[in-house]
Scaffold this active site. Structure first.
Site, short mmCIF file in Angstrom:
data_model
loop_
_atom_site.label_atom_id
_atom_site.label_comp_id
_atom_site.label_asym_id
_atom_site.label_seq_id
_atom_site.Cartn_x
_atom_site.Cartn_y
_atom_site.Cartn_z
N THR A 197 9.64 -4.75 5.62
CA THR A 197 9.69 -4.65 4.38
C THR A 197 11.13 -4.37 4.07
O THR A 197 11.75 -3.86 4.71
CB THR A 197 8.79 -3.44 3.67
OG1 THR A 197 7.60 -3.66 3.93
CG2 THR A 197 9.11 -2.86 2.51
N ARG A 225 -5.99 -6.12 -0.02
CA ARG A 225 -5.15 -4.86 0.06
C ARG A 225 -3.82 -4.81 -0.81
O ARG A 225 -3.01 -5.83 -0.41
CB ARG A 225 -4.99 -4.54 1.56
CG ARG A 225 -4.13 -3.17 1.66
CD ARG A 225 -2.79 -3.39 2.04
NE ARG A 225 -2.30 -2.26 2.54
CZ ARG A 225 -0.99 -2.05 2.62
NH1 ARG A 225 -0.14 -2.88 2.27
NH2 ARG A 225 -0.44 -1.06 3.16
N GLY A 227 -0.21 -2.38 -1.07
CA GLY A 227 0.22 -1.04 -0.44
C GLY A 227 1.28 -0.48 -1.73
O GLY A 227 0.77 -0.61 -2.80
N ASP A 228 2.11 0.35 -1.10
CA ASP A 228 2.92 1.10 -2.08
C ASP A 228 3.90 0.34 -2.79
O ASP A 228 4.74 0.98 -3.70
CB ASP A 228 3.32 2.20 -1.18
CG ASP A 228 4.40 1.55 -0.17
OD1 ASP A 228 4.14 0.73 0.65
OD2 ASP A 228 5.69 2.19 0.15
N THR A 248 9.74 2.38 2.92
CA THR A 248 9.10 1.36 3.63
C THR A 248 8.13 2.04 4.66
O THR A 248 8.62 3.26 5.04
CB THR A 248 10.17 0.63 4.44
OG1 THR A 248 9.29 -0.28 5.27
CG2 THR A 248 10.95 1.54 5.42
N GLY A 249 6.98 1.70 5.11
CA GLY A 249 6.27 2.52 6.10
C GLY A 249 4.65 2.19 5.71
O GLY A 249 4.48 1.36 4.95
N GLY A 251 1.98 2.01 3.85
CA GLY A 251 2.00 2.28 2.38
C GLY A 251 0.80 3.17 1.97
O GLY A 251 1.02 3.74 0.76
N1 ASP Z 1 5.00 -0.27 2.97
C1 ASP Z 1 4.65 -1.66 3.11
C2 ASP Z 1 3.13 -1.64 2.84
O1 ASP Z 1 2.30 -0.80 3.26
C3 ASP Z 1 4.72 -1.97 4.57
C4 ASP Z 1 6.21 -1.49 5.00
O2 ASP Z 1 7.04 -1.31 4.68
O3 ASP Z 1 6.33 -2.06 6.03
O4 ASP Z 1 2.80 -2.63 2.15
#
Ligand code: ASP
Length: 330
Positions: A197, A225, A227-228, A248-249, A251
């Site tokens: 991301t 789905r 995410g955040d 990032t992470g 979500g």
């Molecule tokens: N945060 C992103 C999500 O969950 C994924 C990522 O940051 O790698 O969609």
């Protein structure tokens, strides 16, 4: 001669007073956090990441240096990463359960708390530009799926066939993951499906802070789905009163802990500094079972690049033009 001296002194006074109105500029970017270990990286791949991170952060910094807005700087830095197959955003984004790419992005303007986001787009070439267009050219904050794509087409934002985004590397990751014969939530986050991301936060000479984040989400995602990343306050937040944040992470955990706003709230209500606030919010993510990282810039140009994973692709250029590029933990 006397007149000339007076004129010169006046010019000096004017230029000093202009300078004192100028804020410190700065930009910070990330290319995702996750299981990024040196032993899993070839020198060539590592070098490609470093070159791209440098290109992206410099593209944004050059805009700031020339008096441009943090909005344009964030957009350009993110577009460079969206156009690179190295990152999980734009071309090279991770694949959904049905072997497609579905893109999310958001942008926030710290000057007036305006924001725009798109979720579940199939065709928008540079999702960050569409997120900004939602903010600037629609009365809404978040557009999704076909509606987001229709909006982009209507206002003339570049669209491409979904196949444009698909790379061999991501197809292999998806197929490997599917061979595990499970669609459990945990499995969407095995090793190489967990990073890439992209995001950026910048502050311009007027003290305006902008933040943007763009992603393909998580490998093997299903049921539409989201995410955040397109959720303002979770994966992205900016407010000139305190800071800008891009996350990032995992979500789901960043949504549950409202991470980007949680950091801002600690700074506004508790006078916490950016670094400590970022660490505390990431601790909350860990406590609910998630992981990831954040980048941030405060109104004085201080930066944070915090994560609780093995690594995070990240880069920063400060007011003096000093550049920092890192991948692993120090
Ligand atoms: N945060 C992103 C999500 O969950 C994924 C990522 O940051 O790698 O969609």
């Amino acid at each position: 001669m006397k007149k000339l001296l007076i004129l010169l002194s006046l010019l000096l006074i004017i230029s000093c007073s202009i300078d004192s109105n100028e804020n410190k500029i700065g930009i910070v970017i990330h290319g995702g956090a996750g299981t990024i270990l040196k032993e899993n990286m070839t020198p060539e791949l590592e070098n490609s990441y470093i070159i791209k991170l440098e290109e992206a952060v410099t593209a944004g910094y050059d805009i700031l240096k020339n008096g441009g807005s943090s909005k344009d700087a964030v957009e350009q830095a993110i577009r460079v990463m969206e156009d690179s197959p190295l990152f999980n955003a734009g071309v090279g984004a991770v694949l959904t359960n049905d072997e497609r790419v579905s893109l999310d992005a958001s942008f926030m303007d710290g000057k007036n708390l305006n924001a725009g986001a798109i979720a579940g787009s199939s065709y928008i070439k540079n999702p960050i530009s569409a997120a900004i267009a939602v903010m600037d050219k629609s009365p809404h904050v978040l557009l999704s799926s076909k509606g987001a794509d229709d909006f982009a087409i209507e206002i003339g934002i570049d669209t491409v066939p979904n196949s444009y985004f698909i790379t061999e590397r991501r197809l292999n990751s998806l197929r490997r993951l599917k061979n595990r014969n499970s669609v459990s939530f945990e499995d969407t986050f095995i090793k190489d499906s967990k990073f890439g991301t992209v995001g950026s936060v910048a502050i311009d000479i007027h003290g305006n802070i902008s933040a943007g984040t763009s992603t393909g989400g998580t490998t093997n995602k299903i049921w539409g789905r989201i995410g955040d990343v397109p959720i303002i306050g979770a994966g992205n937040y900016a407010n000139n009163e305190c800071c800008g944040i891009s996350a990032t992470g995992w979500g789901e955990h960043f949504i549950r802990n409202v991470v980007a706003y949680d950091i801002a709230a600690q700074m506004i209500y508790k006078n916490e500094n950016l670094k400590d606030a970022s660490k505390k919010s990431l601790d909350k993510v860990k406590a609910t079972g998630g992981d990831g990282g954040v980048i941030g810039l405060d109104k004085n140009g201080n930066i944070a690049m915090e994560f609780n994973t093995a690594g995070m692709y990240r880069a920063h250029i400060d007011n003096e033009g000093n550049i920092t590029i890192k991948i692993y933990k120090d």
